[in-house]
Design a protein around this motif. Structure first.
Motif, PDB file in Angstrom:
ATOM      1  N   HIS A   7       2.627 -10.862   3.949  1.00 48.42           N
ATOM      2  CA  HIS A   7       3.470  -9.798   4.508  1.00 48.42           C
ATOM      3  C   HIS A   7       2.894  -8.685   4.750  1.00 48.42           C
ATOM      4  CE1 HIS A   7       6.263 -13.105   2.876  1.00 48.42           C
ATOM      5  NE2 HIS A   7       7.054 -12.766   3.714  1.00 48.42           N
ATOM      6  N   LEU A   8       1.607  -8.720   4.693  1.00 54.51           N
ATOM      7  CA  LEU A   8       1.162  -7.243   4.634  1.00 54.51           C
ATOM      8  C   LEU A   8       1.338  -6.464   6.003  1.00 54.51           C
ATOM      9  CD1 LEU A   8      -0.929  -5.260   3.220  1.00 54.51           C
ATOM     10  CD2 LEU A   8      -2.834  -6.364   4.362  1.00 54.51           C
ATOM     11  N   GLU A   9       1.218  -7.217   7.093  1.00 49.33           N
ATOM     12  CA  GLU A   9       1.532  -6.639   8.323  1.00 49.33           C
ATOM     13  C   GLU A   9       2.935  -5.982   8.483  1.00 49.33           C
ATOM     14  OE1 GLU A   9       1.517  -7.862  13.244  1.00 49.33           O
ATOM     15  OE2 GLU A   9       0.433  -8.829  11.740  1.00 49.33           O
ATOM     16  N   GLU A  10       3.736  -6.947   7.908  1.00 46.38           N
ATOM     17  CA  GLU A  10       5.261  -6.167   8.015  1.00 46.38           C
ATOM     18  C   GLU A  10       5.550  -5.002   7.074  1.00 46.38           C
ATOM     19  OE1 GLU A  10       9.702  -7.937   6.901  1.00 46.38           O
ATOM     20  OE2 GLU A  10       7.898  -9.126   6.854  1.00 46.38           O
ATOM     21  N   PHE A  11       4.405  -5.145   5.962  1.00 46.11           N
ATOM     22  CA  PHE A  11       4.623  -3.999   4.930  1.00 46.11           C
ATOM     23  C   PHE A  11       4.098  -2.542   5.302  1.00 46.11           C
ATOM     24  CE2 PHE A  11       1.874  -1.623   1.783  1.00 46.11           C
ATOM     25  CZ  PHE A  11       3.109  -1.196   0.687  1.00 46.11           C
ATOM     26  N   GLU A  12       3.169  -2.720   6.328  1.00 43.97           N
ATOM     27  CA  GLU A  12       2.543  -1.579   6.855  1.00 43.97           C
ATOM     28  C   GLU A  12       3.495  -1.166   7.978  1.00 43.97           C
ATOM     29  OE1 GLU A  12      -2.138  -1.231   6.933  1.00 43.97           O
ATOM     30  OE2 GLU A  12      -1.549  -3.374   7.411  1.00 43.97           O
ATOM     31  N   LYS A  13       3.884  -2.185   8.780  1.00 35.27           N
ATOM     32  CA  LYS A  13       4.737  -1.755  10.159  1.00 35.27           C
ATOM     33  C   LYS A  13       6.017  -0.779   9.727  1.00 35.27           C
ATOM     34  CE  LYS A  13       7.345  -3.801  13.654  1.00 35.27           C
ATOM     35  NZ  LYS A  13       7.847  -5.219  14.228  1.00 35.27           N
ATOM     36  N   HIS A  14       6.346  -1.060   8.284  1.00 35.38           N
ATOM     37  CA  HIS A  14       7.706  -0.352   7.806  1.00 35.38           C
ATOM     38  C   HIS A  14       7.172   0.810   7.093  1.00 35.38           C
ATOM     39  CE1 HIS A  14       9.681  -4.312   9.312  1.00 35.38           C
ATOM     40  NE2 HIS A  14      10.511  -3.409   9.319  1.00 35.38           N
ATOM     41  N   GLY A  15       5.917   1.409   7.197  1.00 33.91           N
ATOM     42  CA  GLY A  15       5.448   2.503   6.232  1.00 33.91           C
ATOM     43  C   GLY A  15       4.575   2.457   5.272  1.00 33.91           C
ATOM     44  N   GLY A  16       4.560   0.997   4.947  1.00 41.01           N
ATOM     45  CA  GLY A  16       3.849   1.059   3.524  1.00 41.01           C
ATOM     46  C   GLY A  16       2.626   1.294   3.579  1.00 41.01           C
ATOM     47  N   SER A  17       1.922   1.840   2.377  1.00 40.65           N
ATOM     48  CA  SER A  17       0.797   2.427   2.253  1.00 40.65           C
ATOM     49  C   SER A  17      -0.210   1.515   1.723  1.00 40.65           C
ATOM     50  CB  SER A  17       0.689   3.580   1.609  1.00 40.65           C
ATOM     51  OG  SER A  17      -0.658   4.083   1.275  1.00 40.65           O
ATOM     52  N   LEU A  18      -1.417   1.203   2.426  1.00 38.65           N
ATOM     53  CA  LEU A  18      -2.765   0.547   1.833  1.00 38.65           C
ATOM     54  C   LEU A  18      -3.327   1.359   0.524  1.00 38.65           C
ATOM     55  CD1 LEU A  18      -4.763  -0.715   4.721  1.00 38.65           C
ATOM     56  CD2 LEU A  18      -3.453  -2.237   3.041  1.00 38.65           C
TER      57      LEU A  18
END
Length: 231
Positions: A7-18
């Motif tokens: 779900h990394l792509e979704e995590f980043e799409k919603h503002g999640g930070s690498l």
């Protein structure tokens, strides 16, 4: 970890930070006790996941070198086998799973080459270091050191950025830069006897010449010549 990967792509799409994942995500690493974890920025990627650099061989016998555990790939393989009618998967399917995990681990900070520690907010060039490379050089193992040099050469566009860093000092609660200075990593490369030569063992970079006709005609056999080909 697998859920985050999927779900990394979704995590980043919603503002999640690498950056947050690199700081806070703990990854299991290979250990005889089978129960140890560390941050991705402190572990290496083994050949199990398709890393073409033989880091296990390079760092063999050195302390505090940690590799991602193979369990992540094996669990993915096991699940895929259960879905297959005959309970098997192809070599290509296994490679695809390894590629997927490798891409994820690289994004969360797992190292595929030789790690250089570079604290983002230190303001001190002496903290830009590579303890693992220093430990390898200290072995005096010409063959392994030559492999390390080839890895650095192949990734030099990245390592070049670690040669200098801006020094900062505090002024009214803010950092003020006052010029670049050589890093500890650069000093390690510059001052160590670690360049493999054809007839003189390991030498410091300033002592070594390229083995080309012009140098041979001028200097003869009186100087150390580089024993490997670099780009």
């Amino acid at each position: 970890v697998e859920y985050i990967k999927d779900h990394l792509e979704e995590f980043e799409k919603h503002g999640g930070s690498l950056g947050r994942l690199k700081r806070e995500l703990w990854i299991k690493y290979a250990h005889p006790e089978n129960r140890w974890w560390n941050k991705g920025t402190d572990v290496y990627l083994p050949k199990t996941y398709g890393n073409t650099n033989d880091l296990e061989g390079l760092f063999k016998g050195l302390d505090n070198i940690r590799f991602v555990d193979k369990t992540y790939l094996e669990l993915s393989v096991s699940r895929l086998k259960k879905k297959a009618k005959d309970g098997t998967i192809s070599a290509q399917q296994r490679r695809d799973l390894a590629d997927s995990w490798r891409a994820f681990f690289i994004r969360v900070g797992v190292e595929t080459a030789i790690r250089v520690a570079c604290p983002a907010d230190s303001g001190d060039p002496d903290q830009v270091t590579s303890p693992h490379l220093a430990a390898l050089i200290s072995t005096g193992d010409t063959e392994r050191i030559a492999k390390a040099l080839l890895i650095l050469d192949a990734n030099w566009s990245r390592y070049r950025g670690y040669l200098e860093a801006v020094r900062y000092y505090g002024q009214r609660n803010r950092g003020v830069g006052y010029g670049k200075a050589p890093t500890a990593f650069r000093k390690l490369l510059r001052d160590s006897d670690w360049i493999p030569t054809k007839e003189h063992g390991l030498c410091s970079p300033s002592e070594v010449c390229l083995d080309v006709e012009a140098n041979r005609s001028l200097l003869g056999d009186n100087v150390p010549y580089l024993a490997i080909n670099l780009s």
